[in-house]
Design a protein around this motif. Structure first.
Motif, PDB file in Angstrom:
ATOM      1  N   GLU A 245      -9.093  74.929  42.431  1.00 45.32           N
ATOM      2  CA  GLU A 245     -10.425  75.002  42.670  1.00 45.32           C
ATOM      3  C   GLU A 245     -11.176  74.695  41.500  1.00 45.32           C
ATOM      4  O   GLU A 245     -12.671  74.668  41.591  1.00 45.32           O
ATOM      5  N   GLY A 246     -10.901  74.557  40.463  1.00 44.66           N
ATOM      6  CA  GLY A 246     -11.419  74.000  39.301  1.00 44.66           C
ATOM      7  C   GLY A 246     -11.794  75.189  38.076  1.00 44.66           C
ATOM      8  O   GLY A 246     -12.354  74.954  37.396  1.00 44.66           O
TER       9      GLY A 246
ATOM     10  N   ASP B 250     -20.904  78.101  50.058  1.00 36.90           N
ATOM     11  CA  ASP B 250     -19.786  78.555  49.686  1.00 36.90           C
ATOM     12  C   ASP B 250     -19.286  80.007  50.452  1.00 36.90           C
ATOM     13  O   ASP B 250     -18.437  80.681  50.265  1.00 36.90           O
TER      14      ASP B 250
ATOM     15  N   THR C 286     -14.723  71.998  50.523  1.00 33.47           N
ATOM     16  CA  THR C 286     -15.271  71.945  49.349  1.00 33.47           C
ATOM     17  C   THR C 286     -14.889  73.087  48.322  1.00 33.47           C
ATOM     18  O   THR C 286     -14.582  74.350  48.597  1.00 33.47           O
ATOM     19  N   ARG C 287     -14.985  72.506  47.280  1.00 36.97           N
ATOM     20  CA  ARG C 287     -14.712  73.768  45.994  1.00 36.97           C
ATOM     21  C   ARG C 287     -15.820  74.665  45.583  1.00 36.97           C
ATOM     22  O   ARG C 287     -17.060  74.076  46.052  1.00 36.97           O
TER      23      ARG C 287
ATOM     24  N   THR D  86     -16.618  67.923  44.264  1.00 38.71           N
ATOM     25  CA  THR D  86     -16.754  69.031  44.934  1.00 38.71           C
ATOM     26  C   THR D  86     -16.024  69.279  46.186  1.00 38.71           C
ATOM     27  O   THR D  86     -15.623  70.405  46.794  1.00 38.71           O
TER      28      THR D  86
ATOM     29  N   LYS E 284     -12.340  68.735  48.118  1.00 43.25           N
ATOM     30  CA  LYS E 284     -10.789  68.941  48.130  1.00 43.25           C
ATOM     31  C   LYS E 284     -10.030  67.978  48.604  1.00 43.25           C
ATOM     32  O   LYS E 284      -8.878  67.601  48.414  1.00 43.25           O
TER      33      LYS E 284
END
Length: 530
Positions: A272-273, A485, A500-501, A510, A512
């Motif tokens: 996810e970062g 989100d 998307t992250r 952004t 995945k």
């Protein structure tokens, strides 16, 4: 790294636990002498009081030598096979030492063994304390350090605090290399990085920062590293010791870091970062930054169909509200707001409370405190009797209290439902916040009824909106509202639709997935083989 080095060497004015500075691998000291006798006196003086420190006199070629080691940190079988046997084969030959070339000697007799050279005493001491056998040879101003580390460790087993029905059953252990391997097995990405620091003046504990360099925001990584460098402690034994140094300085009962013993959980957070922090000797890894909704998400949500996962996630949110507000609502309504209760139910409740000598607030505080004592007793007692004490104790005390007329039957139901709801959270330390705040809500409900409960809810929401975790709003992506989100907050959308992250992490990429392939999910007209 200069500040970190000073901290590790004990140069801070605020820390002093020993009568001399603790050395590190990088620290320079007096170089080795040519005389084996002089070197032996210095090394043995350092560890003369340790019963597990041993040395063996050897003959390397035609020169005297001594091998030093801690038998509690090395494998004795490897000591014999990888050191003593090759040295026996080298006895009588001194050709490689004509020019004092220790590297040539290593290549000939220890070519396949992990090694390092030590040129001063601090380096020798550090290697000995890290599971190396150190060979000092007469006439050579350099020592050969052979890695023979073998520490007793627990095997990989199922998680004990975060159980799961469907999904991987392995969990972190107390061994750093094992924990890193469990993550790498899931993320086979060359951009996955693990950087190591040494923290603790006396313990020199390894702390590893993990991240994916082509995904994670660089500012986030640098901030985590900076906070680790500023850690100023004498000893570090668990990730909980360093957790408060990594969180933003806020007086709050809510956890600002996410801890887990599940490798798949950490792997998902890295993708996810986020940044992972692992501590040698601790089976719990940390993940930062953390937001409020993280504590309602379980890795099992992604192993179940999205309808089932969304339903279970909504149950977690409802359970959180029940465990937080149910006792205070009971106190407020039964004390001030009788008109909100249906008449038949009100008559039944008042009939049960007839003869109870305490007001509702004292009644529920007594039962809540009793349950907290039973819960802690069940956790701390030996496992064989802990569950029996907690379950039997709750049943016996609850039934006896009702029969004695100290509490009403409906209150036992309220307390039991509240306790069960508090266990629904996938992360244990998040339920601690609800346990603490529950008493504040009960007192406010007893003072001014539902108005007090509502007032405290507003104060709590204001407090949550003001919290930050590495600059990320704690209530993100709800406040501030980030529409992009919302696919994995209160409900979980299908995996093929959630590509998307989280934007609040500001990742480098952004998405995945790549632009290649189909991410729209299967359609109904495909797969018809008739």
């Amino acid at each position: 790294m200069g500040k970190l080095k000073k901290i590790l060497l004990g140069e801070s004015e605020n820390i002093s636990s020993t009568d001399k500075e603790i050395y590190s691998e990088e620290e320079t000291s007096e170089p080795l002498l040519q005389s084996l006798k002089d070197n032996d006196e210095i090394i043995q003086k350092e560890f003369s009081l340790s019963i597990d420190f041993h040395y063996s006199t050897l003959v390397v070629g035609k020169r005297d030598a001594i091998a030093y080691y801690f038998d509690t940190l090395i494998s004795k079988d490897r000591l014999t096979e990888e050191i003593f046997e090759p040295l026996v084969a080298a006895e009588g030959s001194d050709t490689v030492f004509q020019t004092g070339n220790l590297e040539e000697f290593r290549k000939e007799y220890f070519a396949s063994v992990p090694y390092k050279f030590a040129e001063n005493y601090h380096q020798i001491f550090w290697k000995l304390l890290n599971g190396y056998a150190v060979i000092v040879i007469d006439g050579i101003e350099k020592a050969l350090c052979i890695n023979l580390g073998s520490i007793e460790k627990r095997s990989v087993s199922e998680p004990s605090t975060q159980t799961i029905i469907r999904g991987p059953k392995d969990s972190f252990t107390e061994t750093m290399n094992t924990n890193i391997s469990l993550i790498r097995r899931r993320i086979r990405n060359p951009n996955l990085c693990f950087e190591q620091y040494r923290v603790g003046q006396d313990t020199k504990t390894a702390v590893v920062v993990g991240y994916i360099k082509n995904i994670t925001n660089e500012d986030l990584v640098q901030e985590v590293k900076s906070r680790i460098e500023k850690v100023n402690v004498v000893g570090l034994f668990d990730s909980g010791n360093i957790e408060e140094y990594l969180t933003d300085k806020s007086m709050t009962p809510f956890p600002l870091t996410y801890n887990t013993e599940r490798p798949d959980n950490i792997a998902a957070n890295l993708i996810e970062g986020k940044v992972a922090v692992l501590v040698d000797g601790s089976p719990f890894a940390l993940s930062v930054p953390t937001v409020f909704t993280d504590f309602f998400i379980s890795t099992e949500d992604y192993y179940q169909p999205f309808f089932m996962a969304s339903f279970i996630r909504l149950i977690r949110y409802v359970s959180f509200m029940l465990s937080l507000l149910l006792p205070s609502l009971y106190v407020a309504i039964s004390t001030y707001h009788h008109e909100l209760i249906p008449t038949s139910l009100l008559i039944s409740v008042q009939a049960q409370r007839e003869g109870v000598p305490f007001p509702a607030v004292i009644e529920i505080l007594l039962m809540e405190l009793t349950f907290e004592v039973l819960r802690e007793a069940g956790v701390r007692m030996p496992r064989a009797v802990g569950q029996t004490v907690s379950i039997v104790g709750a049943l016996v005390i609850g039934q006896a209290a009702v029969e004695a007329g100290l509490v009403s039957s409906v209150l036992i139901i309220i307390v039991a439902l509240t306790a069960i709801a508090s266990f629904v959270s996938p992360i244990y330390n998040f339920s601690i916040a609800t346990r603490i705040l529950r008493f504040a809500f009960i007192l406010m409900g007893a003072l001014i009824g539902l108005y007090g409960v509502l007032l405290l809810v507003v104060i709590m929401v204001i407090h949550l909106t003001g919290l930050r975790s590495y600059g990320v709003p704690y209530l993100a992506p709800v406040a501030p509202l980030l529409l992009e989100d919302q696919k994995d907050v209160f409900v979980r959308m299908p995996v093929w639709d959630n590509i998307t992250r989280p934007s609040y992490l500001k990742p480098k990429h952004t998405k995945k997935t790549t632009d290649q392939g189909n991410n729209t999910g299967p359609s109904q007209d495909k797969g018809n083989f008739s």
